[in-house]
Design an enzyme around this catalytic site. Sequence first.
Site, mmCIF file in Angstrom:
data_model
loop_
_atom_site.group_PDB
_atom_site.id
_atom_site.type_symbol
_atom_site.label_atom_id
_atom_site.label_comp_id
_atom_site.label_asym_id
_atom_site.label_seq_id
_atom_site.Cartn_x
_atom_site.Cartn_y
_atom_site.Cartn_z
ATOM 1 N N ASP A 28 -2.646 4.703 -8.785
ATOM 2 C CA ASP A 28 -1.582 3.988 -9.498
ATOM 3 C C ASP A 28 -1.749 4.086 -11.009
ATOM 4 O OD1 ASP A 28 0.736 2.477 -9.632
ATOM 5 O OD2 ASP A 28 -0.332 0.562 -9.570
ATOM 6 N N GLY A 31 2.894 6.276 -14.410
ATOM 7 C CA GLY A 31 4.076 6.057 -15.252
ATOM 8 C C GLY A 31 3.722 5.335 -16.540
ATOM 9 N N TRP A 33 0.807 5.117 -17.937
ATOM 10 C CA TRP A 33 -0.073 5.977 -18.734
ATOM 11 C C TRP A 33 0.762 6.912 -19.614
ATOM 12 C CZ3 TRP A 33 -0.657 11.308 -18.908
ATOM 13 C CH2 TRP A 33 -1.787 11.786 -19.598
ATOM 14 N N HIS A 45 2.938 11.762 -13.598
ATOM 15 C CA HIS A 45 2.764 12.228 -12.217
ATOM 16 C C HIS A 45 2.127 13.617 -12.195
ATOM 17 C CE1 HIS A 45 4.784 8.722 -10.866
ATOM 18 N NE2 HIS A 45 6.003 9.088 -11.208
ATOM 19 N N LEU A 139 -14.100 18.587 4.107
ATOM 20 C CA LEU A 139 -13.425 17.324 3.795
ATOM 21 C C LEU A 139 -12.080 17.212 4.510
ATOM 22 C CD1 LEU A 139 -13.153 14.769 1.878
ATOM 23 C CD2 LEU A 139 -11.970 16.295 0.297
ATOM 24 N N ARG A 193 -8.324 1.251 -6.246
ATOM 25 C CA ARG A 193 -6.973 1.230 -6.828
ATOM 26 C C ARG A 193 -7.094 1.304 -8.330
ATOM 27 N NH1 ARG A 193 -1.398 -1.704 -5.310
ATOM 28 N NH2 ARG A 193 -0.157 -0.828 -6.996
ATOM 29 N N ARG A 199 -3.655 -5.358 -5.698
ATOM 30 C CA ARG A 199 -2.931 -5.614 -4.456
ATOM 31 C C ARG A 199 -2.970 -4.365 -3.584
ATOM 32 N NH1 ARG A 199 1.662 -6.454 -8.423
ATOM 33 N NH2 ARG A 199 2.506 -4.385 -8.833
ATOM 34 N N ILE A 200 -2.565 -4.525 -2.323
ATOM 35 C CA ILE A 200 -2.646 -3.449 -1.333
ATOM 36 C C ILE A 200 -1.340 -2.653 -1.271
ATOM 37 C CG2 ILE A 200 -3.104 -2.939 1.122
ATOM 38 C CD1 ILE A 200 -5.550 -4.102 -0.266
HETATM 39 C C1 IPE Z 1 1.560 1.948 -4.690
HETATM 40 O O1 IPE Z 1 1.902 1.960 -6.034
HETATM 41 C C2 IPE Z 1 2.009 3.199 -4.024
HETATM 42 C C3 IPE Z 1 1.441 4.455 -4.544
HETATM 43 C C4 IPE Z 1 0.530 4.604 -5.448
HETATM 44 C C5 IPE Z 1 1.969 5.623 -3.909
HETATM 45 P P1 IPE Z 1 3.207 1.219 -6.574
HETATM 46 O O2 IPE Z 1 3.194 1.398 -8.048
HETATM 47 O O3 IPE Z 1 4.400 1.672 -5.845
HETATM 48 O O4 IPE Z 1 2.904 -0.299 -6.177
HETATM 49 P P2 IPE Z 1 3.571 -1.634 -6.694
HETATM 50 O O5 IPE Z 1 5.048 -1.454 -6.600
HETATM 51 O O6 IPE Z 1 3.152 -1.841 -8.108
HETATM 52 O O7 IPE Z 1 3.030 -2.703 -5.793
HETATM 53 C C1 IPE Z 2 1.610 5.863 -8.961
HETATM 54 O O1 IPE Z 2 1.927 5.661 -10.292
HETATM 55 C C2 IPE Z 2 2.320 7.045 -8.367
HETATM 56 C C3 IPE Z 2 3.392 6.700 -7.424
HETATM 57 C C4 IPE Z 2 3.687 5.513 -6.971
HETATM 58 C C5 IPE Z 2 4.194 7.806 -6.948
HETATM 59 P P1 IPE Z 2 3.195 4.826 -10.694
HETATM 60 O O2 IPE Z 2 4.373 5.743 -10.695
HETATM 61 O O3 IPE Z 2 3.349 3.638 -9.834
HETATM 62 O O4 IPE Z 2 2.833 4.414 -12.172
HETATM 63 P P2 IPE Z 2 2.992 2.965 -12.799
HETATM 64 O O5 IPE Z 2 2.309 2.012 -11.884
HETATM 65 O O6 IPE Z 2 4.456 2.710 -12.912
HETATM 66 O O7 IPE Z 2 2.328 3.080 -14.117
HETATM 67 MG MG MG Z 3 2.680 1.720 -9.916
#
Ligand code: IPE
Ligand code: IPE
Ligand code: MG
Length: 251
Positions: A28, A31, A33, A45, A139, A193, A199-200
Amino acid sequence: MALFNRGGEQDVDLSKGALPQHIAVIMDGNGRWAKKRMMPRIYGHKKGVDALRDVIRACDELNVAYLTVFAFSSENWRRPAEEVSFLMGLFLQVLDSEIERMMRNNIRLKIIGCREKFSAELVELIMSAEAKTASNTGLCLTIAADYGGHWDILNATRALLQAQPELVAGFDEDAIKPYLAMAYAPDPDLFIRTGGEQRISNFLLWQLAYTELYFTDLAWPEFGRTQLRESIAWYQQRERRFGRISEQLSE
Ligand code: IPE
Ligand code: IPE
Ligand code: MG
C-alpha cells in the site's frame, strides 16, 4: 555472523531465529508516494512493480517458500475508471513481460481472486502463466487480484456445498479448508502492510488468524530487500503461542 549485502553496508542479521515460511504483503501507499512527488498516482504503481521485484528476489535469496501479495482488492473497482484500467493494463503487461524471469528463477506463480470481471485476454494470460510455471519448485508467488477475504470464504462455502450438498453435520473447519483460495499453502507467518494504515482491508481474513502483523509507514515504492529483512528480524522476536502459554512452548 557478519553479513554484507551487495551495496557493502551491514546486512540485517537473520541468523538468530526461524525464517517465516509464508509472507503475505499489502503493498500500500503507491498513490500517496507519487502525489508527494507531484507525480500522477500511476507513477507510484509503476514504481511499485520495481519494489515487488526487489522483494521477490529477497524472498528467493532467503528460501522463503511462499510470498503472497495483494495487488487489487474486490473493493478497488470503486476507484476512478482510469486508474482501474491502468492497473488492469499494468497487470497484463507485467505478467507478460516477467514470465521468462519467473521461469529462469524457478518461481511458481498462482493468481487468486474472482476472475469474472477481467478481460478474456487477461484471464487467458493468467491461465497460461500458471500452467507454464506449475512445475517450478522454487518460491511460490501468489498474486491476489480482485481478491477479497469475504469472497474467498463465500466462494469456498459454495464450492463445498456443490461438491457435497448432503454435508450439514460434517460442516467444519477441515471441510471448508480445501476450498479456500490458498488451500495449497500454509497460513502466512508474517504479514506486512506498507503505507501507514493499520488494517486488513479484506485481505486473507481466514488465513491471517494467527499471523504476526507488521505495519510500516514506508510507502510500498520505498520498501525493498533491507526493509523486508528488518520485518523478518522483527518477526523473529515474536513468541507464537497459538492460544497456549509461554511455558508450554518449550515442552
Ligand atoms: C488494499 O489497499 C488493497 C491493495 C493494496 C491491493 P487499499 O489502499 O485499497 O486499502 P484501503 O482502501 O485504504 O483500506
Ligand atoms: C496500493 O497503493 C496499490 C493498490 C491498491 C492497487 P494505493 O493505490 O492504495 O496507494 P495509496 O494508498 O492511495 O497511497
Ligand atoms: Mg491505499
